[in-house]
Design a protein around this motif. Structure first.
Motif, mmCIF file in Angstrom:
data_model
loop_
_atom_site.group_PDB
_atom_site.id
_atom_site.type_symbol
_atom_site.label_atom_id
_atom_site.label_comp_id
_atom_site.label_asym_id
_atom_site.label_seq_id
_atom_site.Cartn_x
_atom_site.Cartn_y
_atom_site.Cartn_z
ATOM 1 N N GLU A 225 0.834 -1.206 0.000
ATOM 2 C CA GLU A 225 0.000 0.000 0.000
ATOM 3 C C GLU A 225 0.866 1.252 0.000
ATOM 4 O O GLU A 225 0.594 2.217 -0.729
ATOM 5 N N VAL A 226 1.908 1.249 0.818
ATOM 6 C CA VAL A 226 2.808 2.402 0.863
ATOM 7 C C VAL A 226 3.492 2.601 -0.483
ATOM 8 O O VAL A 226 3.605 3.728 -0.985
ATOM 9 N N ILE A 227 3.937 1.509 -1.099
ATOM 10 C CA ILE A 227 4.611 1.594 -2.404
ATOM 11 C C ILE A 227 3.678 2.171 -3.458
ATOM 12 O O ILE A 227 4.044 3.097 -4.198
ATOM 13 N N GLY A 255 7.044 -13.317 -3.854
ATOM 14 C CA GLY A 255 6.866 -12.670 -2.572
ATOM 15 C C GLY A 255 5.547 -11.920 -2.554
ATOM 16 O O GLY A 255 5.134 -11.344 -3.564
ATOM 17 N N SER A 256 4.863 -11.913 -1.426
ATOM 18 C CA SER A 256 3.520 -11.335 -1.364
ATOM 19 C C SER A 256 3.514 -9.841 -1.659
ATOM 20 O O SER A 256 2.583 -9.330 -2.291
ATOM 21 N N VAL A 257 4.531 -9.109 -1.206
ATOM 22 C CA VAL A 257 4.577 -7.673 -1.467
ATOM 23 C C VAL A 257 4.722 -7.423 -2.964
ATOM 24 O O VAL A 257 3.988 -6.620 -3.556
ATOM 25 N N THR A 258 5.650 -8.122 -3.600
ATOM 26 C CA THR A 258 5.862 -7.957 -5.036
ATOM 27 C C THR A 258 4.610 -8.316 -5.814
ATOM 28 O O THR A 258 4.213 -7.604 -6.742
ATOM 29 N N GLU A 259 3.978 -9.415 -5.452
ATOM 30 C CA GLU A 259 2.768 -9.846 -6.148
ATOM 31 C C GLU A 259 1.675 -8.787 -6.051
ATOM 32 O O GLU A 259 1.011 -8.467 -7.041
ATOM 33 N N ARG A 260 1.487 -8.232 -4.868
ATOM 34 C CA ARG A 260 0.432 -7.236 -4.698
ATOM 35 C C ARG A 260 0.742 -5.946 -5.437
ATOM 36 O O ARG A 260 -0.159 -5.302 -5.985
#
Length: 277
Positions: A225-227, A255-260
């Motif tokens: 969200e921040v990204i 990775g979950s952050v990259t995927e999102r």
């Protein structure tokens, strides 16, 4: 860094958007362009499928002929699209794959095309994923590059690629470290804050060696969200990030952050593996 760039196409607007971004990077690095279209082995009507593949390739060949002096090679392969793309990339020593996030079937904004997702998960090469709504954003070049990092090996590899692109196109760079789970920034002297500063200072040192204009940022919150908020707030043209963060994960799982971020970003996202040279 990039000598051979591969652009898969299925004739969709997303593939054309990817081609334009691929052209920008190819020109910056004086790279050759390879165009591939894959006839799905499960496709009905082989003649029609081949004709569609050829039309898709011809569209991009015309685009490059009209808008650049890039050297292009084109090929039609048969098989499972992601397997054919990965196989061709390995056989021809591709340095970067540039592809749209959505194919001819469309998909909603929050979903990632299955072919693109599999290529990103399995590719040994960096992959630039371009959403359809990024078409046209490349016209003024890349002026602002965002590099999210958590200091992990994959994030560090992505730093190298993000800085290299910024150097070639004359972009400014923002480096973002997100302290996950915090509602506010910890004070200086706190281990989380000190770690963030240490990671960002290392990136800043590498940027200074390339004479790249760089600013560093530490923010609390949920990383993806921040990204994405950062992308929107600062008019980011390109995001460069690792496929996996500190939590690791197996090679076949993103990775979950990259995927999102990939599923929701307004800007193209360059994903880099830990073992990418």
């Amino acid at each position: 860094m990039y000598e051979r760039i591969l652009i898969p196409t299925d004739g969709s607007p997303s593939a054309e958007a990817a081609a334009r971004h691929g052209s920008l990077i190819a020109e910056a690095f004086e790279a050759s362009v390879h165009i591939i279209s894959v006839v799905n082995e499960q496709a009905r009507g082989d003649r029609l499928a081949k004709a569609q593949a050829q039309d898709a390739i011809s569209t991009l060949e015309d685009l490059f002929a009209q808008e650049s002096d890039l050297s292009c090679q084109s090929v039609i392969e048969r098989g499972r699209p992601y397997e054919a793309i990965l196989s061709y990339a390995a056989e021809t020593d591709i340095d970067l794959v540039v592809m749209g996030t959505h194919g001819r079937r469309g998909l909603s904004r929050a979903l990632l095309g299955s072919v693109t997702e599999r290529v990103i998960r399995l590719s040994n090469d960096p992959v630039l994923a371009v959403p359809p709504h990024a078409m046209g954003r490349e016209r003024d070049g890349y002026e602002r590059v965002l590099i999210p990092t958590d200091g992990s090996p994959a994030a560090t590899a992505a730093v190298d690629h993000g800085l290299a692109i910024a150097e070639q196109v004359g972009a400014t760079v923002r480096v973002l470290y997100v302290i996950e789970g915090e509602t506010g920034l910890p004070p200086f002297g706190d281990s989380l804050r000190d770690e963030a500063v240490e990671v960002l200072e290392a990136v800043a040192k590498r940027a200074s060696e390339r004479e790249i204009t760089l600013t560093t940022h530490v923010q609390p919150g949920t990383p993806h969200e921040v990204i994405n908020n950062f992308v929107s707030a600062h008019g980011t043209d390109l995001v460069a990030m690792g496929t996996h963060g500190r939590s690791g994960l197996r090679r076949h799982i993103l990775g979950s952050v990259t995927e999102r971020v990939l599923r929701t970003s307004d800007a193209p996202v360059l994903t880099v593996r830990q073992d990418t040279e």
